[in-house]
Design a protein around this motif. Structure first.
Motif, short mmCIF file in Angstrom:
data_model
loop_
_atom_site.label_atom_id
_atom_site.label_comp_id
_atom_site.label_asym_id
_atom_site.label_seq_id
_atom_site.Cartn_x
_atom_site.Cartn_y
_atom_site.Cartn_z
N UNK A 59 77.41 24.60 -20.43
CA UNK A 59 77.51 23.43 -19.57
C UNK A 59 77.99 22.16 -20.23
N UNK A 60 77.94 22.09 -21.57
CA UNK A 60 78.38 20.86 -22.25
C UNK A 60 79.81 20.94 -22.76
N UNK A 61 80.51 22.05 -22.47
CA UNK A 61 81.89 22.20 -22.96
C UNK A 61 82.86 21.69 -21.90
N UNK A 62 82.98 20.37 -21.87
CA UNK A 62 83.70 19.68 -20.80
C UNK A 62 85.20 19.88 -20.90
N UNK A 90 81.06 27.28 -14.48
CA UNK A 90 80.21 28.44 -14.20
C UNK A 90 78.73 28.06 -14.32
N UNK A 91 78.38 27.42 -15.42
CA UNK A 91 76.99 27.02 -15.66
C UNK A 91 76.77 25.61 -15.11
N UNK A 92 76.61 25.51 -13.80
CA UNK A 92 76.44 24.21 -13.17
C UNK A 92 75.12 23.55 -13.57
N UNK A 93 74.11 24.36 -13.85
CA UNK A 93 72.83 23.81 -14.29
C UNK A 93 73.01 23.06 -15.62
N UNK A 99 74.00 20.10 -21.04
CA UNK A 99 73.44 20.94 -22.09
C UNK A 99 74.15 22.29 -22.10
N UNK A 100 74.09 22.97 -23.21
CA UNK A 100 74.77 24.25 -23.39
C UNK A 100 74.10 25.35 -22.57
N UNK A 101 72.76 25.37 -22.55
CA UNK A 101 72.02 26.48 -21.99
C UNK A 101 71.68 26.30 -20.52
N UNK A 102 71.13 27.36 -19.96
CA UNK A 102 70.53 27.31 -18.63
C UNK A 102 69.15 26.65 -18.75
N UNK A 118 66.42 39.54 -13.08
CA UNK A 118 66.04 39.02 -14.39
C UNK A 118 65.87 37.52 -14.40
N UNK A 119 66.07 36.93 -15.58
CA UNK A 119 65.97 35.48 -15.74
C UNK A 119 67.07 34.79 -14.93
N UNK A 120 66.98 33.47 -14.80
CA UNK A 120 67.98 32.73 -14.03
C UNK A 120 69.38 32.95 -14.59
N UNK A 121 69.54 32.83 -15.90
CA UNK A 121 70.85 33.04 -16.52
C UNK A 121 71.32 34.48 -16.29
N UNK A 122 70.40 35.43 -16.42
CA UNK A 122 70.74 36.83 -16.24
C UNK A 122 71.20 37.12 -14.82
N UNK A 123 70.59 36.47 -13.84
CA UNK A 123 70.98 36.66 -12.45
C UNK A 123 72.39 36.13 -12.19
N UNK A 124 72.71 35.00 -12.81
CA UNK A 124 74.06 34.46 -12.67
C UNK A 124 75.08 35.40 -13.28
N UNK A 125 74.77 35.90 -14.47
CA UNK A 125 75.69 36.84 -15.13
C UNK A 125 75.91 38.06 -14.26
#
Length: 325
Positions: A59-62, A90-93, A99-102, A118-125
């Motif tokens: 998310x921080x890679x603008x 992709x990582x709107x959160x 931030x980089x992570x979910x 799974x986890x929130x990130x896993x569900x997006x993937x």
């Protein structure tokens, strides 16, 4: 070609010749605010391949977001043939939080293929891989350096893959690095689905660098032209030099902590012994020079003002192909 007729994404159909923005909603923010991820789909009436341009998996890679944004705003994503899909973030959160992570602390680019429960990130993937990637033939995923490290514009691809090397030749970033796919990464999962994906790295996190963005946009245009997908009103710039293939590289690390004074060699060829930077203490007591251990190109540099002993400072090539400097 996987999309000669009607394609479907998240239950929405897109016919040849149609344009549609589909919003992916997997979860809400903790205050119940909806968080929508736009998927911009443009289809030609003429049959052709489907290509994905994506960014913001961190998310921080603008800088990658800016590249895909330009593809849309300049209407480069309107194909002469086939289908172009753009996902700028992709990582709107992470983008919202800069931030980089979910929010669950996970790196989305390490949890593919993901899990429906799974986890929130896993569900997006999981949803990206099951809803979007099965219709994709080609992809370019745009990234930037993390933790204040600035990447010279570069393509990364798995070794011993002639089809990807041909695409990298066409994209023609200043540098192309051979790097093995990482387990759990978007690139690794896409390859298993027979999607030909290039990974672009350029710039650093939380920053927009326009020369890097220009390199990304022009590379995307060259790929589209190569696939006979670029509309005729767009001009493809001929690169001045061919991409430099880097087979082996190494990190130069700080031997002490202090203030880092960079001498500006990122993207350039240096000879052994060149002083790349100086590390000083804040009180004027010492200065330590950082020298190039070998001849090579500096393909990444740390632009943090303060570094600690052992921090990665510069990424320098060791074995290169077709290099003229």
């Amino acid at each position: 070609m996987k999309n000669s007729k009607t394609i479907s994404i998240l239950g929405e159909s897109i016919l040849p010749g149609q344009s549609k923005t589909i919003y992916m909603e997997i979860a809400k923010l903790h205050n119940a605010t909806k968080l929508k991820i736009p998927i911009v789909v443009q289809r030609s009436k003429i049959e052709g391949p489907t290509i994905l341009f994506s960014a913001g998996i961190h998310g921080d890679e603008i800088n990658g977001v800016e590249i895909v944004r330009q593809l849309i705003t300049k209407k480069i994503n309107k194909p002469k043939t086939g289908t172009i899909i753009c996902i700028p973030v992709i990582n709107m959160f992470g983008f919202v939080n800069q931030s980089r992570e979910f929010p669950d602390g996970r790196d989305l680019n390490r949890v593919f293929p993901g899990s429906k429960k799974g986890s929130l990130a896993s569900r997006f993937a999981y949803h990206i891989l099951t809803e979007i990637m099965p219709i994709i033939d080609y992809a370019v995923d745009f990234h930037a350096g993390g933790a204040s490290r600035f990447n010279a514009p570069q393509i990364r691809l798995a070794p011993n893959n002639d089809a990807l090397k041909d695409l990298a030749d066409v994209f023609n970033a200043p540098f192309t690095l051979f790097s093995n796919n990482i387990a759990g990464s978007f690139r690794n999962a896409s390859q298993k689905l027979d999607v030909k994906m290039l990974l672009f790295e350029g710039g650093k996190s939380l920053n927009i660098d326009y020369p890097v963005a220009h390199a990304g946009v022009e590379g995307a245009k060259r790929i589209l032209s190569h696939l006979n997908m670029l509309a005729e009103n767009h001009v493809v710039q001929s690169p001045e030099k061919k991409t430099i293939y880097i087979q082996k590289s190494a990190w130069i690390r700080a031997k002490c902590s202090g203030l880092l004074h960079d001498n500006g060699f990122i993207g350039l060829f240096v000879t052994k012994g060149t002083v790349l930077a100086t590390i000083t203490d804040p009180f004027g007591k010492f200065e330590r020079k950082i020298k190039a251990p070998n001849d090579g190109f500096i393909i990444n540099g740390n632009q943090a003002p303060i570094v600690y002993q052992g921090d990665a400072i510069y990424h320098i090539s060791k074995t290169i192909l077709n290099a003229k400097h």
